[in-house]
Design a protein around this motif. Structure first.
Motif, PDB file in Angstrom:
ATOM      1  N   LEU A 254       0.731  -1.137   0.072  1.00  0.00           N
ATOM      2  CA  LEU A 254      -0.011  -0.132   0.102  1.00  0.00           C
ATOM      3  C   LEU A 254       0.815   1.181  -0.065  1.00  0.00           C
ATOM      4  O   LEU A 254       0.525   2.205  -0.647  1.00  0.00           O
ATOM      5  CB  LEU A 254      -0.883  -0.042   1.241  1.00  0.00           C
ATOM      6  N   CYS A 255       2.028   1.332   0.591  1.00  0.00           N
ATOM      7  CA  CYS A 255       2.555   2.609   0.791  1.00  0.00           C
ATOM      8  C   CYS A 255       4.059   2.808   0.263  1.00  0.00           C
ATOM      9  O   CYS A 255       4.492   3.926   0.341  1.00  0.00           O
ATOM     10  CB  CYS A 255       2.769   2.681   2.360  1.00  0.00           C
ATOM     11  N   GLN A 256       4.446   1.792  -0.657  1.00  0.00           N
ATOM     12  CA  GLN A 256       5.721   1.909  -1.351  1.00  0.00           C
ATOM     13  C   GLN A 256       6.027   3.084  -1.967  1.00  0.00           C
ATOM     14  O   GLN A 256       6.669   3.873  -2.011  1.00  0.00           O
ATOM     15  CB  GLN A 256       5.906   0.601  -1.864  1.00  0.00           C
ATOM     16  N   PRO A 257       4.871   3.265  -3.064  1.00  0.00           N
ATOM     17  CA  PRO A 257       5.151   4.508  -3.995  1.00  0.00           C
ATOM     18  C   PRO A 257       5.175   5.760  -3.094  1.00  0.00           C
ATOM     19  O   PRO A 257       6.119   6.660  -3.396  1.00  0.00           O
ATOM     20  CB  PRO A 257       3.856   4.650  -4.692  1.00  0.00           C
ATOM     21  N   LEU A 258       4.310   6.142  -2.052  1.00  0.00           N
ATOM     22  CA  LEU A 258       4.245   7.138  -1.421  1.00  0.00           C
ATOM     23  C   LEU A 258       5.647   7.308  -0.401  1.00  0.00           C
ATOM     24  O   LEU A 258       6.211   8.379  -0.207  1.00  0.00           O
ATOM     25  CB  LEU A 258       3.253   7.430  -0.423  1.00  0.00           C
ATOM     26  N   ASP A 259       6.174   6.025  -0.073  1.00  0.00           N
ATOM     27  CA  ASP A 259       7.411   6.001   0.616  1.00  0.00           C
ATOM     28  C   ASP A 259       8.633   6.530   0.015  1.00  0.00           C
ATOM     29  O   ASP A 259       9.504   7.264   0.347  1.00  0.00           O
ATOM     30  CB  ASP A 259       7.660   4.618   1.312  1.00  0.00           C
ATOM     31  N   VAL A 260       8.515   6.167  -1.262  1.00  0.00           N
ATOM     32  CA  VAL A 260       9.537   6.778  -2.381  1.00  0.00           C
ATOM     33  C   VAL A 260       9.602   8.103  -2.530  1.00  0.00           C
ATOM     34  O   VAL A 260      10.499   8.798  -2.184  1.00  0.00           O
ATOM     35  CB  VAL A 260       9.615   5.966  -3.655  1.00  0.00           C
ATOM     36  N   VAL A 261       8.507   8.697  -2.754  1.00  0.00           N
ATOM     37  CA  VAL A 261       8.268  10.241  -2.619  1.00  0.00           C
ATOM     38  C   VAL A 261       8.507  10.934  -1.541  1.00  0.00           C
ATOM     39  O   VAL A 261       9.184  11.968  -1.600  1.00  0.00           O
ATOM     40  CB  VAL A 261       6.873  10.495  -3.309  1.00  0.00           C
ATOM     41  N   LYS A 262       8.180  10.526  -0.445  1.00  0.00           N
ATOM     42  CA  LYS A 262       8.324  10.972   0.737  1.00  0.00           C
ATOM     43  C   LYS A 262       9.935  11.022   1.285  1.00  0.00           C
ATOM     44  O   LYS A 262      10.364  12.298   1.293  1.00  0.00           O
ATOM     45  CB  LYS A 262       7.715  10.301   1.921  1.00  0.00           C
TER      46      LYS A 262
ATOM     47  N   VAL B 259       9.946  21.407  -6.001  1.00  0.00           N
ATOM     48  CA  VAL B 259       9.106  22.637  -5.854  1.00  0.00           C
ATOM     49  C   VAL B 259       8.123  22.092  -4.529  1.00  0.00           C
ATOM     50  O   VAL B 259       7.921  22.845  -3.612  1.00  0.00           O
ATOM     51  CB  VAL B 259       8.575  23.253  -6.871  1.00  0.00           C
ATOM     52  N   GLY B 260       7.396  20.861  -4.790  1.00  0.00           N
ATOM     53  CA  GLY B 260       6.528  20.583  -3.932  1.00  0.00           C
ATOM     54  C   GLY B 260       6.080  19.094  -4.089  1.00  0.00           C
ATOM     55  O   GLY B 260       7.266  18.492  -4.889  1.00  0.00           O
ATOM     56  N   VAL B 261       5.217  18.514  -3.584  1.00  0.00           N
ATOM     57  CA  VAL B 261       4.974  16.927  -3.861  1.00  0.00           C
ATOM     58  C   VAL B 261       4.724  16.538  -5.143  1.00  0.00           C
ATOM     59  O   VAL B 261       5.251  15.597  -5.783  1.00  0.00           O
ATOM     60  CB  VAL B 261       3.566  16.720  -2.883  1.00  0.00           C
ATOM     61  N   PHE B 262       3.930  17.370  -6.039  1.00  0.00           N
ATOM     62  CA  PHE B 262       3.379  17.027  -7.369  1.00  0.00           C
ATOM     63  C   PHE B 262       4.894  17.118  -8.430  1.00  0.00           C
ATOM     64  O   PHE B 262       4.939  16.326  -9.007  1.00  0.00           O
ATOM     65  CB  PHE B 262       2.522  18.249  -8.068  1.00  0.00           C
ATOM     66  N   HIS B 263       5.689  18.220  -8.072  1.00  0.00           N
ATOM     67  CA  HIS B 263       6.927  17.977  -8.859  1.00  0.00           C
ATOM     68  C   HIS B 263       7.751  17.102  -8.556  1.00  0.00           C
ATOM     69  O   HIS B 263       8.310  16.190  -9.412  1.00  0.00           O
ATOM     70  CB  HIS B 263       7.778  19.670  -8.462  1.00  0.00           C
ATOM     71  N   CYS B 264       7.947  16.612  -7.220  1.00  0.00           N
ATOM     72  CA  CYS B 264       8.676  15.445  -6.863  1.00  0.00           C
ATOM     73  C   CYS B 264       7.912  14.135  -7.524  1.00  0.00           C
ATOM     74  O   CYS B 264       8.708  13.344  -8.065  1.00  0.00           O
ATOM     75  CB  CYS B 264       8.622  15.164  -5.422  1.00  0.00           C
ATOM     76  N   LEU B 265       6.601  13.952  -7.578  1.00  0.00           N
ATOM     77  CA  LEU B 265       5.901  12.897  -8.264  1.00  0.00           C
ATOM     78  C   LEU B 265       6.150  12.844  -9.801  1.00  0.00           C
ATOM     79  O   LEU B 265       6.501  11.802 -10.191  1.00  0.00           O
ATOM     80  CB  LEU B 265       4.468  13.017  -7.888  1.00  0.00           C
ATOM     81  N   THR B 266       6.146  13.928 -10.439  1.00  0.00           N
ATOM     82  CA  THR B 266       6.375  14.044 -11.805  1.00  0.00           C
ATOM     83  C   THR B 266       7.864  13.844 -12.079  1.00  0.00           C
ATOM     84  O   THR B 266       8.023  12.891 -13.360  1.00  0.00           O
ATOM     85  CB  THR B 266       6.031  15.701 -12.688  1.00  0.00           C
ATOM     86  N   GLU B 267       9.004  14.306 -11.402  1.00  0.00           N
ATOM     87  CA  GLU B 267      10.298  13.907 -11.675  1.00  0.00           C
ATOM     88  C   GLU B 267      10.283  12.269 -11.266  1.00  0.00           C
ATOM     89  O   GLU B 267      11.285  11.898 -12.142  1.00  0.00           O
ATOM     90  CB  GLU B 267      11.125  14.611 -10.815  1.00  0.00           C
ATOM     91  N   THR B 268       9.907  11.944 -10.493  1.00  0.00           N
ATOM     92  CA  THR B 268      10.169  10.546 -10.191  1.00  0.00           C
ATOM     93  C   THR B 268       9.519   9.591 -11.168  1.00  0.00           C
ATOM     94  O   THR B 268       9.966   8.518 -11.873  1.00  0.00           O
ATOM     95  CB  THR B 268       9.604   9.891  -8.920  1.00  0.00           C
ATOM     96  N   ALA B 269       8.444   9.985 -11.427  1.00  0.00           N
ATOM     97  CA  ALA B 269       7.694   9.268 -12.969  1.00  0.00           C
ATOM     98  C   ALA B 269       8.435   9.212 -14.028  1.00  0.00           C
ATOM     99  O   ALA B 269       8.213   8.210 -14.910  1.00  0.00           O
ATOM    100  CB  ALA B 269       6.312  10.030 -13.086  1.00  0.00           C
TER     101      ALA B 269
ATOM    102  N   PRO C  55       7.775   3.483 -14.394  1.00  0.00           N
ATOM    103  CA  PRO C  55       6.771   3.227 -13.232  1.00  0.00           C
ATOM    104  C   PRO C  55       7.525   2.568 -12.000  1.00  0.00           C
ATOM    105  O   PRO C  55       7.188   2.509 -10.994  1.00  0.00           O
ATOM    106  CB  PRO C  55       5.790   2.258 -13.890  1.00  0.00           C
ATOM    107  N   LYS C  56       8.643   1.736 -12.567  1.00  0.00           N
ATOM    108  CA  LYS C  56       9.406   1.075 -11.472  1.00  0.00           C
ATOM    109  C   LYS C  56       9.841   1.934 -10.536  1.00  0.00           C
ATOM    110  O   LYS C  56      10.290   1.371  -9.374  1.00  0.00           O
ATOM    111  CB  LYS C  56      10.484   0.273 -12.101  1.00  0.00           C
ATOM    112  N   ALA C  57      10.264   3.071 -10.488  1.00  0.00           N
ATOM    113  CA  ALA C  57      10.785   4.146  -9.757  1.00  0.00           C
ATOM    114  C   ALA C  57       9.959   4.008  -8.533  1.00  0.00           C
ATOM    115  O   ALA C  57      10.425   4.356  -7.286  1.00  0.00           O
ATOM    116  CB  ALA C  57      11.042   5.458 -10.446  1.00  0.00           C
ATOM    117  N   PHE C  58       8.724   4.174  -8.561  1.00  0.00           N
ATOM    118  CA  PHE C  58       7.876   4.324  -7.426  1.00  0.00           C
ATOM    119  C   PHE C  58       7.883   2.942  -6.417  1.00  0.00           C
ATOM    120  O   PHE C  58       7.496   2.940  -5.399  1.00  0.00           O
ATOM    121  CB  PHE C  58       6.446   4.531  -7.904  1.00  0.00           C
TER     122      PHE C  58
END
Length: 286
Positions: free
Chosen positions: A215-223, A234-244, A248-251
């Motif tokens: 359940l938490c692994q994708p968010l754990d990576v971003v956090k 810049v923020g959570v969304f920026h981190c999400l897009t850069e990780t994306a 997909p395996k990056a999450f």
């Protein structure tokens, strides 16, 4: 009249802290894997690199921050979940349905995640410090020193960097751990083959740890990326897009070490918690 023992509000924090002492090296390796920009080293290779460069004790780098996190984040979520659950069970004279456990676990986890964000930030930084070049290391002496330095050098707001992700992750982990543990334990006991003993606690906690990890692994990576950043995001969304952009395996980077860390941590936490409850819990007359 039948006497039963229920958990005291602080038992969750104590149990999680004891479990963290046993699983901290796995947590440290997980952070190192998640903060790689490219997948260069796997779990065993990362462990060997850390021990070779810094020595065996480097695997316990940031332990004080990890304990500080458990006594804020875990203590809060367990206190909220178990106190409310036990109260509702007594008032309803029966066990809560699963959907209520999920809602309660998510609420407790969200609150605990927010409360524990400052300690979590320092924990991630202290664990990641040993792989940085000497001139870039933050060199926090301990958790309190880290908290005070972040406050003085970067401001109060930085202490809650990634609070949204940490709170959401806390909610997901708590649903996986607390709600799924309760429900799986209830189902195991309902079969009649096992009693409320250490084997039941072990089986239920293994299942709960697996649910929490997925359940938490994708968010754990971003956090982890947000908390360890030096203003790259810049923020959570920026981190999400850069990780994306990394795919997909990056999450799910570090999923195996995350599972190897979170499942044992969940097992030890609930084994300690159940022993504390059975031997030192508050006596309730049903």
């Amino acid at each position: 009249m039948q006497e039963t023992r229920v958990s005291r509000w602080y038992f969750g924090g104590v149990s999680s802290s004891a479990a963290a002492c046993l699983t901290h090296p796995l947590d440290l390796i997980k952070v190192h894997l998640q903060t790689q920009q490219e997948v260069r080293v796997r779990m065993i290779g990362m462990t060997v690199n850390v021990v070779r460069r810094e020595g065996f004790l480097a695997l316990y780098s940031g332990l004080s921050a990890s304990l500080c996190r458990q006594m804020t984040y875990s203590l809060s979520r367990f206190a909220i979940y178990e106190t409310v659950r036990d109260k509702m069970n007594r008032e309803n004279k029966g066990l809560m349905p699963f959907y209520q456990k999920v809602l309660l676990g998510a609420s407790g986890g969200f609150a605990g995640g927010f409360i524990g964000t400052p300690a979590d930030l320092v924990n991630v930084r202290m664990q990641n410090d040993i792989k940085l070049p000497a001139e870039l290391r933050r060199n926090y002496a301990h958790a309190l020193d880290g908290l005070l330095r972040v406050w003085k050098e970067e401001g109060l707001r930085k202490l809650f960097s990634g609070a949204t992700v940490a709170s959401t992750r806390g909610a997901l982990v708590s649903v996986g751990q607390l709600s799924c543990y309760d429900q799986s334990k209830q189902l195991v006991l309902a079969t009649g083959y096992l009693t409320d003993n250490i084997l039941t606690h072990f089986l239920a906690s293994v299942f709960a740890g697996g649910c929490a990890t997925i359940l938490c692994q994708p968010l754990d990576v971003v956090k982890t990326r947000l908390m360890n950043s030096k203003l790259e995001y810049v923020g959570v969304f920026h981190c999400l897009t850069e990780t994306a952009k990394l795919g997909p395996k990056a999450f799910y980077k570090g999923l195996v070490p995350a599972a190897i860390r979170l499942i044992p941590h969940t097992v030890f936490t609930f084994l300690f918690l159940e022993q504390l409850r059975q031997h030192f819990g508050a006596v309730v007359v049903a």
